[in-house]
Design a protein around this motif. Structure first.
Motif, short mmCIF file in Angstrom:
data_model
loop_
_atom_site.label_atom_id
_atom_site.label_comp_id
_atom_site.label_asym_id
_atom_site.label_seq_id
_atom_site.Cartn_x
_atom_site.Cartn_y
_atom_site.Cartn_z
N UNK A 150 -13.51 6.35 -3.10
CA UNK A 150 -12.69 7.44 -2.55
C UNK A 150 -11.26 7.33 -3.06
N UNK A 151 -10.67 6.14 -2.95
CA UNK A 151 -9.29 5.95 -3.41
C UNK A 151 -9.18 6.26 -4.91
N UNK A 152 -10.14 5.79 -5.69
CA UNK A 152 -10.12 6.05 -7.13
C UNK A 152 -10.15 7.55 -7.42
N UNK A 153 -11.00 8.29 -6.69
CA UNK A 153 -11.08 9.74 -6.90
C UNK A 153 -9.80 10.44 -6.42
N UNK A 154 -9.20 9.97 -5.35
CA UNK A 154 -7.92 10.54 -4.89
C UNK A 154 -6.85 10.32 -5.95
N UNK A 155 -6.79 9.11 -6.51
CA UNK A 155 -5.83 8.83 -7.59
C UNK A 155 -6.09 9.73 -8.80
#
Length: 195
Positions: A131-136
């Protein structure tokens, strides 16, 4: 830390290979479409007394996040986005509520909520890392489309929510204030090359 590489893809700091079972991402920008989260579950039900009265939730941050995501169809504003992750069967396994603000040379992304479906926990944070990777990556894509070099991601984490504190620490976020009574602000700045 999550960091943009030359091609704009984010790498995890410990070089852990992210599983091929990464969710299929979907972005929702309308209140009507946000209704898919009205039954999303990321925590347990409220505990009840023997007499059937509701008691406070043992993890209030989970209860608040679930309520926020379930009410997205009422809360979603123009410019906001819901990130939905689905598994191979199409079931929603994770979600994030994002608000974007462009000021001067910076794109600010406020992460109002991130949640992992209860049945998907126990994977050492791998799904949360996705999730964090996709938000970034979404912040980087939006900054690129706007011609901006800097993306600042920010979110508040409940001071008792150790799992989320570990998540933001291992993905490069830094605390921007002393912990308050309930929440602490964490920030990650991403810089990219502008052609």
């Amino acid at each position: 830390a999550c960091r943009p590489t030359d091609c704009g893809v984010l790498a995890h700091p410990d070089h852990r290979v992210m599983s091929a079972s990464a969710p299929q991402w979907e972005y929702i920008t309308t209140r009507k479409d946000a209704r898919v989260l009205q039954t999303f579950t990321c925590t347990t039900d409220l505990p009840l007394t023997e007499g059937g009265r509701k008691m406070p939730h043992p993890r209030p941050w989970e209860w608040q996040t679930q309520a926020h995501l379930r009410r997205s169809s009422q809360l979603l504003r123009a410019g906001d986005s819901l990130l939905i992750g689905r598994d191979e069967s199409g079931e929603i396994v994770c979600a994030a509520y994002l608000s974007f603000d462009q000021s001067a040379e910076v794109l600010q992304v406020f992460i109002a909520a991130i949640a992992i479906q209860r049945s998907q926990r126990g994977q050492h944070g791998l799904l949360a890392d996705h999730v964090i990777s996709e938000v970034c990556a979404e912040g980087t894509r939006r900054a690129t489309s706007l011609g901006l070099a800097t993306v600042v991601l920010a979110g508040k984490v409940h001071v008792q929510n150790r799992a989320s504190q570990y998540l933001v620490e291992r993905t490069g976020f830094e605390p921007q204030e002393n912990p308050g009574d309930t929440h602490q602000l964490w920030v990650l700045a991403l810089k990219r090359q502008v052609a």
